[in-house]
Design a protein around this motif. Structure first.
Motif, PDB file in Angstrom:
ATOM      1  N   ARG A 230       0.860  -1.178   0.000  1.00  0.00           N
ATOM      2  CA  ARG A 230       0.000   0.000   0.000  1.00  0.00           C
ATOM      3  C   ARG A 230       0.899   1.232   0.000  1.00  0.00           C
ATOM      4  N   GLU A 241      -3.616  10.886   0.424  1.00  0.00           N
ATOM      5  CA  GLU A 241      -4.245   9.709  -0.168  1.00  0.00           C
ATOM      6  C   GLU A 241      -3.510   8.462   0.295  1.00  0.00           C
ATOM      7  N   ALA A 243      -3.797   4.180  -0.432  1.00  0.00           N
ATOM      8  CA  ALA A 243      -4.524   3.102  -1.109  1.00  0.00           C
ATOM      9  C   ALA A 243      -3.561   1.973  -1.426  1.00  0.00           C
ATOM     10  N   GLU A 247      -4.136   0.067  -6.951  1.00  0.00           N
ATOM     11  CA  GLU A 247      -5.252   1.000  -6.913  1.00  0.00           C
ATOM     12  C   GLU A 247      -4.733   2.437  -7.074  1.00  0.00           C
ATOM     13  N   LEU A 248      -3.681   2.765  -6.335  1.00  0.00           N
ATOM     14  CA  LEU A 248      -3.159   4.130  -6.395  1.00  0.00           C
ATOM     15  C   LEU A 248      -2.565   4.436  -7.765  1.00  0.00           C
ATOM     16  N   GLU A 314     -12.564   7.376   3.905  1.00  0.00           N
ATOM     17  CA  GLU A 314     -12.467   6.199   3.041  1.00  0.00           C
ATOM     18  C   GLU A 314     -13.526   6.336   1.959  1.00  0.00           C
ATOM     19  N   HIS A 319      -9.435   2.736   0.360  1.00  0.00           N
ATOM     20  CA  HIS A 319      -8.871   3.852  -0.386  1.00  0.00           C
ATOM     21  C   HIS A 319      -9.251   5.149   0.338  1.00  0.00           C
TER      22      HIS A 319
END
Lengths: 339, 300
Positions: A230, A241, A243, A247-248, A314, A319
């Motif tokens: 992550r 941020e 995530a 995903e990021l 979230e 995320h």
């Protein structure tokens, strides 16, 4: 990608703040407060690698030092399993350090030049009174082999080694106490690219073999991409941020993360894209902008961003983001606001 | 590919002896070598004074007072550098005087260094109240003219070898305290000190194993150079009658004795003066060389 459901939380940071008081001017009359870390909340799960990235001065290294107890927090709590490190006394904290270790950025300045490799690696065991004599020597040699050093290098001094080998010494020293969590403070950024890969591979292997949890601090996204599960992005003392890695990278929701990803060059001359470069410098943490701290540089900023600080929440499963106008559906919904 | 594997760091070829390397560098520096030779020579003279001196340094011989050196009319080889106003052999007195000069010079610096290092480490490492109190103490020591301070203490305690060492050491520690403090301030911010904190090392260990070894080289240099100034200080105090008392001998005392006869019998004051000059020069040369060698920025 629901990491949180499967794994146990090993470190949790709640509303962590670190402010530095600076006095300057004639007779030190003007006092300014540098808000290096200003309200951080995040969790680290057992066995994962959490990458923390951000520009210089965003407070990422301060965060690392706070996690290690090398600095006292101004406010907030740091839980290791269920104990709050920030409220511990000096002696309890010293004992707790066995579980939390650090690998420093610069292998040239992080090893005492007057100690031999054997002394450097064995010192944590001596300090905590765990081993001595022959057992100590054997354990040190075992650690040396674990990180790819050879036994005959036991009595050498750090200046006889190359940068990569020195970093191995630093890693062996950090591993000596069988820690659970290792904070890697830009652990590879001072090394050559080819050596970086070797050290990252070593860290990956050690993580699997020894069941380690890493907090990997770096200033650029590419540096943490390969090692992190992550990634958290920091801006001016705050997490903007957080995530999962893929995903990021595939779906950044904060305009700042988006811009950071955009800034990464792609090594293909045919592939050219329009860069949405963020303008301006990172503002001073002693006088952060009102509302959302990113608003002066944000292409999507509105009046709301100037006045109201966005909540860190979230928005999608696992995320987290702090933005009034997340880039939820990139192509359609968000129109750059007129300033 | 074979070449690549061969060019791995070859630091293991010869086990390097640090002292051997130092000595080779010493040979390359002429003034450093000269300094070392003088220092070693004076030390040997001081150690073997009873074997080297032809006469008892305190024995007076009124029949042979103010005999000139051997190369002047009236001089003879039994008193190579002549005799003083009481007929004592100048050469023997210089030989014995070296003991006091070296003893006072080195002991006073060691004493001052011990106080200064401890104070400087405490002030630099702990900061805050420690720093404030110690540095104000240092400031107040610097504000008092040290010669006045010494005169008062010597007058109260009475002159002797011991008081001389205590007074010279007790007034010059401030220099070391300031230097060690500032070095400590810079060393304690280095990553390796943070790494010691990260493994949970206690303050005492950090100070002794991390800070001290990394500030000691600057100390050695300043201390060596200060041996020279302490020798001069001892000579000055003895000259003023507050240092070594007869029948003990020191170069400063000899200067003082010879002062009245400087117009008629120059040798009584000149030779001890020369001894001071040569010794101090030797120590300074040696100290300068040490500074060059211990400065990590100058590597060979």
């Amino acid at each position: 990608m629901t990491i949180s459901a499967e794994r146990e939380v090993i470190v949790e940071v709640r509303n962590l703040k670190k402010h530095f008081e600076m006095s300057n001017g004639f007779l030190k009359k003007t006092k300014t407060t540098v808000r290096a870390v200003d309200g951080l909340n995040f969790k680290v799960y057992e066995g994962e690698t959490l990458g923390i990235v951000g520009e210089s001065g965003c407070g990422k290294s301060t965060t690392g030092q706070l996690l290690l107890g090398l600095m006292e927090a101004t406010e907030g709590e740091i839980y290791f399993r269920s104990t709050d490190l920030a409220s511990m006394n000096k002696e309890a904290l010293r004992k707790a350090r066995k579980d939390l270790q650090v690998i420093f950025q610069d292998p040239y300045s992080s090893l005492n030049p007057r100690m031999t490799v054997g002394e450097l690696i064995g010192e944590p065991l001596v300090v905590h009174g765990i081993m001595r004599g022959k057992a100590l020597r054997e354990r040190v040699i075992e650690l040396m082999q674990l990180v790819g050093l050879r036994e005959h290098q036991y009595d050498r001094f750090p200046h006889e080694f190359s940068g990569g080998q020195r970093q191995r010494i630093g890693i062996a020293r950090a591993l000596a106490l069988n820690p659970k969590v290792i904070v890697c403070d830009e652990a590879v950024s001072a090394l050559d690219v080819s050596i970086q890969a070797q050290i990252l591979n070593l860290l990956n292997r050690l993580q699997k073999e020894l069941d380690l949890t890493y907090v990997f601090i770096a200033h650029g996204l590419p540096a943490v991409r390969h090692i992190s599960d992550r990634i958290g992005v920091m801006y001016l003392g705050k997490m903007v941020e957080l995530a999962g890695r893929d995903e990021l990278f595939n779906n950044p929701l904060h305009p700042y993360s988006h811009a950071l990803l955009d800034a990464v060059p792609i090594p293909d001359p045919k592939f050219r894209k329009e860069h949405e470069l963020i303008e301006g410098e990172i503002p001073s943490p002693s006088n952060p902008p009102s509302g959302c701290r990113f608003h002066p540089r944000c292409p999507y900023a509105t009046a709301k961003c100037r006045e109201e600080e966005p909540e860190y929440r979230e928005v999608l499963p696992d995320h987290f983001i702090a933005c009034h106008h997340p880039l939820l559906d990139e192509d359609t919904s968000i129109v750059p606001a007129t300033h | 590919m074979a070449q690549i594997t061969e060019s791995v760091p070859r630091s293991s070829n010869k086990p390097k002896s640090a002292i051997g390397a130092l000595f080779r560098r010493l040979l390359r520096s002429r003034t450093g070598m000269l300094g070392l030779v003088i220092v070693v020579l004076v030390t040997l003279i001081a150690i073997f004074a009873p074997l080297l001196a032809a006469h008892d340094p305190a024995k007076t011989d009124i029949m042979n007072r103010l005999v000139p050196p051997f190369w002047l009319d009236g001089g003879n080889m039994s008193y190579p550098l002549g005799t003083d106003n009481l007929g004592r052999d100048v050469l023997s007195r210089i030989i014995y005087g070296s003991r006091v000069s070296l003893l006072v010079g080195i002991s006073a610096v060691l004493l001052a260094g011990a106080i200064g290092i401890v104070m400087g480490l405490l002030a630099g490492y702990y900061g805050k109240a420690w720093d404030f109190i110690i540095m104000r103490l240092v400031d107040s020591f610097l504000a008092i003219p040290s010669i006045l301070f010494m005169l008062i203490i010597l007058a109260v305690m009475g002159p002797s070898l011991m008081t001389l060492i205590l007074v010279l050491g007790g007034t010059s520690w401030v220099v070391y305290a300031r230097m060690v403090r500032s070095e400590t301030l810079s060393v304690k911010e280095r990553d390796y000190v943070r790494s010691a904190k990260a493994i949970g090392a206690l303050d005492f260990r950090i100070i002794v194993k991390y800070i001290l070894p990394n500030v000691i080289s600057s100390f050695i240099v300043i201390a060596t150079l200060n041996v020279a100034s302490t020798i001069i200080m001892e000579a000055s105090l003895s000259f003023l009658g507050l240092g070594i008392q007869s029948p003990d001998v020191s170069w400063g005392l000899m200067l003082s004795d010879g002062r009245e006869y400087i117009a008629t019998s120059w040798w009584v004051a000149t030779f001890p003066g020369l001894a001071i000059t040569i010794t101090v020069l030797g120590v300074i040369f040696f100290g300068d060389w040490l500074r060059d060698v211990l400065d990590p920025k100058i590597k060979d």
